[in-house]
Design an enzyme around this catalytic site. Structure first.
Site, PDB file in Angstrom:
ATOM      1  CD1 TRP A   1      -2.982  -0.438   0.176  1.00  0.00           C
ATOM      2  CD2 TRP A   1      -2.447  -1.960   1.606  1.00  0.00           C
ATOM      3  NE1 TRP A   1      -4.318  -1.653   0.393  1.00  0.00           N
ATOM      4  CE2 TRP A   1      -3.582  -2.476   1.060  1.00  0.00           C
ATOM      5  CE3 TRP A   1      -1.763  -2.755   2.344  1.00  0.00           C
ATOM      6  CZ2 TRP A   1      -4.099  -3.918   1.361  1.00  0.00           C
ATOM      7  CZ3 TRP A   1      -2.344  -4.178   2.748  1.00  0.00           C
ATOM      8  CH2 TRP A   1      -3.412  -4.588   2.236  1.00  0.00           C
TER       9      TRP A   1
ATOM     10  CB  CYS B   1      -4.744   1.601   4.005  1.00  0.00           C
ATOM     11  SG  CYS B   1      -4.896  -0.202   3.917  1.00  0.00           S
ATOM     12  CB  CYS B   2      -8.043   0.595   0.664  1.00  0.00           C
ATOM     13  SG  CYS B   2      -7.093  -1.129   1.043  1.00  0.00           S
TER      14      CYS B   2
ATOM     15  N   GLY C   1      -9.707  -1.991  -2.567  1.00  0.00           N
ATOM     16  CA  GLY C   1      -8.906  -0.974  -1.975  1.00  0.00           C
ATOM     17  C   GLY C   1      -7.417  -0.962  -2.616  1.00  0.00           C
TER      18      GLY C   1
END
Ligand code: SF4
Lengths: 742, 264
Positions: free
Chosen positions: A321, A406-407, A717
């Site tokens: 990520w 992150c997502c 994501g």
């Protein structure tokens, strides 16, 4: 060059505030992608070496090399290169390409396990130290966990909690190193420290300790630069240095931490200011500019952490990520799209498709057409990028300088962090309501005070009343676990390098999450609109459900069920908001599963929507596979009804379409994808992954992975190399709805 | 054919009187990108007055079945899609043959109009009842007529009935009402792709001012599985799909004579 004499001056000269520098100096670009250049020979040479290394990694069970003798840190390793002569942007996490490092402070057991899965062991001295003398985050958490929390965790009500690995999700403002140089950052932190004085409450003492650690980390960062012959103590002097300095700051973070998500923020348009200046001054060409970005991105693609196999169930495909957010508007209405926004996307051609960095487009209906069209083209051709609603996030937070952690989670850069909280299984929570508070698999009493349902057919109002009790109790346990986790993470694995690049005392949100929303919505819809008869075993636990009649299903733009989904999200979020949080963080929630929808499914018995025991959930806020029978937009519209105010940490949705369903010609496909994004975000939806793929390509890649090393697919994501998923996860991707127009 | 041609008219009258503001819907596709301009809500209506040998939606032909659906709920669906429509998207009714339900289509289209939503009918163009004519001459923002064949005999071979004359009358009605329309022409090897057929198209339509687009639909057999699952015989099994050269030849021949010719 003296930056204050080179660029427009303002607040950024007096205080540490990159956003002000960007706003004053950005050159928005409204044209198309035709100016872009291909890779240089040097870049191609480096990438060939990387591809070879990646192949070795795949062949070697996902681990090319690992250092068992060194605990990773900013200055733990000698300089590492791919091919020194060809590199214009240098720096690796360790001294060798794709060599992983041990970061045991999150949890030593995990490191040991990860190594043993490859037949390796940590060096005996390190082993002794972490078994006898050094306590980790993981040790701390389990010292404090209650029996109740352990029970919720082991039976699958709470899953993926960052209690044995690093929490991640914090984004350092890596641009600060380029704009200010580290000396200046140390000065500012020292001033902050002086101002943190008595009375010495817990919070004050803690903050003084944290800022002192940050200052030490900044000094280490200078040292780390020295190893590569770079003087990070001063600001970057040109475009190449701006890219290099920013990367070094990020590198410090991924040398120190191995959090699940180690996101980059939003650096492209910041870097563009330096690039634009050098191009204007005739110092560099477009080819040079693209070479910096290609090589920077190449380095980001090579970031690795040491993971154990079990980790792969919740975060499949070895993701890191490195989320880079691109685009969006400034509060003043100007676009933040620059030529370097295009250059970042162009890496997906120059180096081929890739899941990392996790390129996220901050979409606004007012983005320039040339950029929108290019994004759509890139999506159609690479399936490597995702989209988030800038109009929604910018206006609701009044902030135009943010990244995605992150997502899907918004985070103001340098001013805001978040505490990652994985998620709770809402489908199992619903089953508590029907099983008098007992786990449907084991009969373990989880929640007290839920009456047994005697009736042959489930009564909607009774189920709802029970479900509310269950949600309240699950929220309470979840909150307790989260408070323990983040207390301990701060104590044993504080992100000093990243926090050194963030304001002292930033805003914090705690990021709760839920999984199984579509199952809960469909189950409640079935109970309400059809007749649902639970089949119980001798202990009165449900083993199956019989449904008589049809019922509206989430994913078809039908309010009768979509509003159930919306209301459940609202209710559970309200329950969470009532609870006190460590460091007074603001409670927020996401509807996001990463790839844990598969394990969540495994741990969950049959549900009243007709889903059999063990079957995977739909990812994120997606409708259940195959139940969205009215086409793409009806499906998107159902998800768009979930209110962002109830799920401020993000609402993840993944769209998979076959190319021809987007339109007959390449131009029409681009046009229709742009309209789809405008339309979806125009309904105040928050996030969309876009996959444009034929199922046959995936089937072929399952049989012939060697032919598809870079085949990328978006999951919840983030994106993965399809061939790095397990067979089970590949199957799950294939069962998802691939929308084909009739 | 399952419900003979003779009784279709009776069905129309029946269905119109008994269902009032309900349309008999076969299925809904909210992401229609092949049935008119832009992104469209495509409402596939149940029932057809023809039985084309290559029908891709054989399950929409039967006059029985389908789901009676409140017109208002369809309007709501369309309204929910407004943000996606952009400048040219909207609603397409297709089928089956939508004109069989033209009486309910009238209030449906009026309601869509009120919402500022673009309307389109994908029709075989054979129905000549007053409501159908009203849709053609006034109400629908766009009409897409299928031209199944270029002679009455050919028309009968492909569709099971004669009807070219009625189709031409309806196209003429649209042209006279000065509203835009498209023609769709399925290029069936050996049946509709002769030079003579294409020349007939040019002679018959190239002078039409309001004909905006001619879509050439190459012949394919994607719908066969539906015939088989209905236990019906797909008679065009032997016909091969067009070669790229055949498609190219038709395109090159037609292109100079029309405003816009596209191959789908
Ligand atoms: S007119 Fe259309 S729906 Fe009716 S049979 Fe022919 S192809 Fe099928």
């Amino acid at each position: 060059m003296d930056l204050e004499n080179t660029f427009k001056t303002g607040r950024w000269c007096k205080v540490i505030e990159v956003k002000d520098f960007v706003t004053l100096n950005i050159t928005p670009y409204t044209g198309d992608h035709k100016f872009l250049e291909g890779p240089t020979a040097r870049t191609s040479k480096l990438w060939d070496i990387c591809k070879e290394a990646l192949k070795e990694e795949r062949q070697n069970n996902g681990l090319r090399d690992v250092d068992v003798n060194v605990v990773s840190g900013l200055t733990a390793f000698e300089a590492g290169y791919i091919d020194k002569e060809s590199e214009v942007i240098v720096g690796l996490q360790t001294d060798k390409l794709l060599k992983r490092a041990m970061k045991p402070y999150g949890g030593y057991n995990v490191v040991k396990k990860a190594l043993s899965e490859h037949g390796l062991k940590p060096n005996p001295i390190i082993h002794e130290s972490f078994s006898k003398y050094t306590k980790t985050h993981n040790d701390g958490v389990f010292d404090a966990y209650t029996d109740e929390i352990r029970k919720f965790r082991s039976l699958g009500f709470l899953t993926g909690l960052p209690d044995n690995y690093a929490r991640g999700r914090i984004i350092g403002d890596y641009r600060r190193v380029a704009l200010y140089g580290i000396n200046r950052l140390i000065e500012a932190k020292k001033e902050d420290l002086q101002k943190i004085t008595g009375p010495m409450s817990d919070a004050t003492i803690r903050l003084r300790e944290e800022v002192s650690e940050q200052i030490r980390a900044l000094s280490d960062m200078i040292e780390m630069g020295n190893i590569y012959g770079l003087d990070l103590s001063r600001p970057a002097q040109n475009a190449q240095e701006a890219v290099q300095w920013t990367y070094m700051a990020y590198l410090a973070a991924v040398k120190e931490q191995d959090g699940a998500a180690m996101s980059l923020g939003s650096v492209s348009s910041f870097l563009d200011i330096f690039i634009e200046k050098d191009i204007q001054d005739g110092k560099i060409t477009e080819t040079d500019a693209q070479e910096y970005i290609d090589q920077f991105v190449m380095k980001l693609r090579m970031v690795r952490h040491l993971r154990m196999e079990a980790y792969d169930q919740i975060f499949a495909g070895d993701p890191t990520w490195v989320t880079e957010s691109i685009g969006g508007l400034l509060i003043d209405g100007r676009s933040k799209v620059t030529k370097t926004s295009f250059r970042f996307l162009n890496t997906l051609y120059n180096l081929g498709p890739s899941p990392e960095p996790n390129i996220t487009i901050l979409w606004s209906k007012n983005l320039p057409k040339g950029f929108k069209d290019y994004c759509a083209k890139v999506s159609i051709e690479t399936s490597s990028i995702q989209y988030e609603n800038d109009d929604l996030m910018r206006t609701s937070s009044n902030c135009d300088d943010y990244g995605i952690a992150c997502c899907v989670s918004m985070q103001e850069l340098g001013k805001h962090i978040q505490f990652f909280g994985a998620r709770t299984n809402l489908a199992k929570t619903l089953l508590l309501a029907i099983n008098s508070g007992r786990c449907e698999n084991t009969g373990t009493q989880m929640v007290d005070g839920i009456p047994f349902i005697e009736e042959e057919y489930l009564d909607y109002d009774k189920v709802i009343a029970n479900f509310k009790i269950a949600m309240k109790e699950v929220a309470r346990v979840y909150n307790e676990a989260m408070n323990i986790i983040h207390f301990m993470h701060d104590k044993y694995y504080y992100e000093k390098a990243q926090m050194a690049l963030i304001d002292t005392n930033p805003k914090i949100n705690i990021a709760y999450g839920i999984a199984g929303l579509s199952i809960v919505a469909d189950s409640l819809s079935a109970i309400k609109h059809a007749k649902v008869k639970p089949i119980r075993d001798e202990n009165g636990l449900t083993v199956d459900f019989e449904i008589e009649g049809d019922f509206p299903k989430y994913g078809n733009d039908d309010d009768r069920v979509d509003h159930i989904a919306r209301d459940v999200v609202e209710h559970f979020n309200l329950e969470l908001e009532k609870l006190p949080v460590y460091k007074n963080a603001m409670p927020t929630m996401s509807v996001l599963t990463i790839t844990s929808n598969v394990v969540y499914g495994k741990k969950t018995g049959a549900t009243p929507d007709g889903r059999a025991k063990g079957v995977a959930f739909a990812p994120g806020a997606n409708p259940m596979h195959g139940r969205d029978t009215h086409g793409v937009i009806a499906s998107l519209n159902s998800v768009a009804k979930i209110d962002y105010k109830d799920s401020k940490d993000g609402i993840s949705n993944t769209l998979s379409v076959v190319p021809k369903s987007l339109g007959a010609t390449p131009e029409m496909r681009i046009e229709n994808l742009v309209r789809t994004l405008d339309g979806y975000f125009g309904c105040n939806a928050q996030h969309l992954n876009v996959n444009v793929l034929d199922r046959d390509t995936l089937l072929h890649a399952m049989e012939h992975p060697e032919d598809h090393p870079q085949l990328t697919i978006r999951v919840s994501g983030y994106a993965v190399n399809f061939v790095r998923l397990t067979r089970e996860q590949q199957q799950e991707v294939l069962t998802r709805s691939f929308h084909e127009t009739m | 054919m399952p419900a003979g041609l003779n009784c279709w008219h009776a069905f129309v009258l029946n269905s119109m009187s008994s269902t009032e503001n309900k349309l008999i819907v076969h299925s809904i596709e909210s992401f229609g990108t092949h049935d008119g301009p832009g992104i469209r809500l495509v409402v596939f209506l149940q029932g057809c007055n023809l039985q084309c040998k290559y029908c891709q939606n054989a399950d929409t032909i039967a006059l029985k079945g389908g789901t009676p659906t409140e017109m208002e709920s369809l309007v709501k669906r369309a309204v929910n899609m407004k943000t996606y429509f952009g400048d040219d998207g909207g609603v397409t009714v297709s089928g089956g043959e939508p004109m069989l339900q033209s009486k309910v289509l009238i209030p449906f289209f009026e309601a869509l109009k009120k919402e500022g939503i673009h309307t389109n009918i994908d029709t075989n163009g054979l129905i000549r009842i007053p409501e159908a004519k009203q849709l053609i001459s006034e109400l629908s923002d766009l009409v897409m007529f299928d031209v199944k064949a270029t002679t009455e005999e050919g028309f009968k071979t492909i569709t099971g009935a004669k009807g070219l004359g009625r189709l031409l009358e309806n196209i003429q009605l649209r042209e006279q009402s000065k509203k835009p329309y498209w023609l769709r022409y399925v290029l069936v090897p050996d049946y509709t792709d002769s030079e003579e057929s294409l020349r007939w198209l040019i002679e018959t339509f190239s002078g039409n001012k309001y004909l905006e687009k001619l879509e050439i639909l190459p012949y394919h057999k994607l719908g066969i599985y539906k015939w088989e699952s209905l236990g019906m015989d797909y008679q065009f099994k032997e016909i091969k799909e067009n070669t790229p050269e055949q498609i190219e030849r038709a395109f090159e021949m037609l292109k100079p004579h029309f405003k816009d010719v596209i191959v789908k």
